[in-house]
Scaffold this motif. Structure first.
Motif, PDB file in Angstrom:
ATOM      1  N   UNK A 147       0.834  -1.206   0.000  1.00 49.43           N
ATOM      2  CA  UNK A 147       0.000   0.000   0.000  1.00 49.43           C
ATOM      3  C   UNK A 147       0.869   1.256   0.000  1.00 49.43           C
ATOM      4  N   UNK A 148       1.940   1.242   0.798  1.00 48.68           N
ATOM      5  CA  UNK A 148       2.867   2.376   0.836  1.00 48.68           C
ATOM      6  C   UNK A 148       3.487   2.583  -0.554  1.00 48.68           C
ATOM      7  N   UNK A 149       3.897   1.505  -1.185  1.00 52.92           N
ATOM      8  CA  UNK A 149       4.508   1.616  -2.517  1.00 52.92           C
ATOM      9  C   UNK A 149       3.508   2.153  -3.537  1.00 52.92           C
ATOM     10  N   UNK A 150       2.274   1.679  -3.470  1.00 45.62           N
ATOM     11  CA  UNK A 150       1.237   2.164  -4.393  1.00 45.62           C
ATOM     12  C   UNK A 150       0.988   3.650  -4.176  1.00 45.62           C
ATOM     13  N   UNK A 151       0.938   4.069  -2.920  1.00 47.67           N
ATOM     14  CA  UNK A 151       0.705   5.482  -2.609  1.00 47.67           C
ATOM     15  C   UNK A 151       1.850   6.371  -3.073  1.00 47.67           C
ATOM     16  N   UNK A 152       3.029   5.790  -3.270  1.00 46.50           N
ATOM     17  CA  UNK A 152       4.208   6.558  -3.683  1.00 46.50           C
ATOM     18  C   UNK A 152       4.713   6.135  -5.054  1.00 46.50           C
ATOM     19  N   UNK A 153       3.806   5.678  -5.903  1.00 44.40           N
ATOM     20  CA  UNK A 153       4.186   5.152  -7.209  1.00 44.40           C
ATOM     21  C   UNK A 153       4.866   6.201  -8.098  1.00 44.40           C
ATOM     22  N   UNK A 154       4.602   7.481  -7.868  1.00 42.01           N
ATOM     23  CA  UNK A 154       5.218   8.534  -8.680  1.00 42.01           C
ATOM     24  C   UNK A 154       6.671   8.794  -8.314  1.00 42.01           C
ATOM     25  N   UNK A 155       7.109   8.276  -7.190  1.00 38.92           N
ATOM     26  CA  UNK A 155       8.493   8.453  -6.751  1.00 38.92           C
ATOM     27  C   UNK A 155       9.373   7.385  -7.412  1.00 38.92           C
ATOM     28  N   UNK A 156      10.538   7.779  -7.925  1.00 43.66           N
ATOM     29  CA  UNK A 156      11.404   6.792  -8.578  1.00 43.66           C
ATOM     30  C   UNK A 156      12.124   5.867  -7.596  1.00 43.66           C
ATOM     31  N   UNK A 157      12.190   6.276  -6.332  1.00 40.02           N
ATOM     32  CA  UNK A 157      12.896   5.454  -5.348  1.00 40.02           C
ATOM     33  C   UNK A 157      12.110   5.424  -4.049  1.00 40.02           C
TER      34      UNK A 157
END
Length: 75
Positions: free
Chosen positions: A19-29
């Motif tokens: 969920x954290x990764x999905x919420x930050x999908x626009x971040x390259x890292x």
């Protein structure tokens, strides 16, 4: 515990990581320390060490195509 033995993360913890990764999908890292803090805030009784949690986070992030910022303070 053997150096190669590792406890698995609960389904709830794994879902929180994704969920954290999905919420930050626009971040390259992804920053390991930030995700560890976020997971610990959601699951203060999580029995995984920061090292084990960071490993689960890194594996999930790599699978999702993120670069990893290995910035966690792990002994």
């Amino acid at each position: 515990m053997s150096a190669l033995a590792q406890r698995t993360a609960s389904t709830d913890v794994r879902q929180a990581i994704v969920r954290y990764l999905i919420d930050n999908v626009d971040s390259p890292s992804v920053s390991l320390s930030r995700v560890i803090r976020a997971v610990r805030k959601m699951f203060p009784l999580c029995e995984l060490t920061d090292w084990e949690l960071g490993d689960h986070i890194a594996r999930s992030a790599i699978d999702a195509g993120f670069a990893i910022e290995f910035d966690a303070d792990v002994p």
